[in-house]
Enzyme design. Structure first.
Site, PDB file in Angstrom:
ATOM      1  N   CYS A  49       0.838  -1.204   0.000  1.00 21.48           N
ATOM      2  CA  CYS A  49       0.000   0.000   0.000  1.00 21.48           C
ATOM      3  C   CYS A  49       0.875   1.257   0.000  1.00 21.48           C
ATOM      4  O   CYS A  49       2.095   1.199   0.089  1.00 21.48           O
ATOM      5  CB  CYS A  49      -0.929   0.001   1.210  1.00 21.48           C
ATOM      6  SG  CYS A  49      -0.055   0.168   2.777  1.00 21.48           S
TER       7      CYS A  49
ATOM      8  N   CYS B 200       3.220   1.524   3.025  1.00 15.59           N
ATOM      9  CA  CYS B 200       4.332   0.578   2.946  1.00 15.59           C
ATOM     10  C   CYS B 200       5.397   1.089   1.973  1.00 15.59           C
ATOM     11  O   CYS B 200       6.595   1.032   2.260  1.00 15.59           O
ATOM     12  CB  CYS B 200       3.844  -0.794   2.493  1.00 15.59           C
ATOM     13  SG  CYS B 200       2.649  -1.548   3.611  1.00 15.59           S
TER      14      CYS B 200
END
Length: 92
Positions: free
Chosen positions: A23, A26
């Site tokens: 995501c 991240c």
């Protein structure tokens, strides 16, 4: 084989992992970690782990997480590059 040789020579390379689904948060932690490594002069590859079973094996339930030499240093938040620098320096 190379890992065995490096271990025998005492030159085992540091291992850094970003745990998370891939995501935005991240990816931001990965970018900040790359920046921190550059600041420290470390030429260390970053492994982005997206497999939930492997993430859970680290005991991490909230991502993103930063792992250094198989030790979870942070989870559940996006660290700034300077924060990553401090963590890496204190966990050498």
């Amino acid at each position: 084989m190379e890992d065995i040789i490096m271990t025998l020579l005492g030159k085992e390379e540091a291992a850094i992992k970003i745990l998370g689904s891939g995501c935005k948060k991240c990816n931001e932690l990965e970018a900040n970690t790359k920046s921190a490594l550059e600041q420290l002069g470390m030429d260390t590859a970053i492994d982005h782990v997206t497999d939930f079973a492997e993430i859970a094996a680290y005991g991490v339930m909230t991502t993103p997480a930063l792992v250094y030499n198989d030790k979870v240093l942070s989870y559940g938040k996006v660290l700034k590059a300077r924060e990553v620098v401090k963590l890496l320096q204190s966990n050498k």
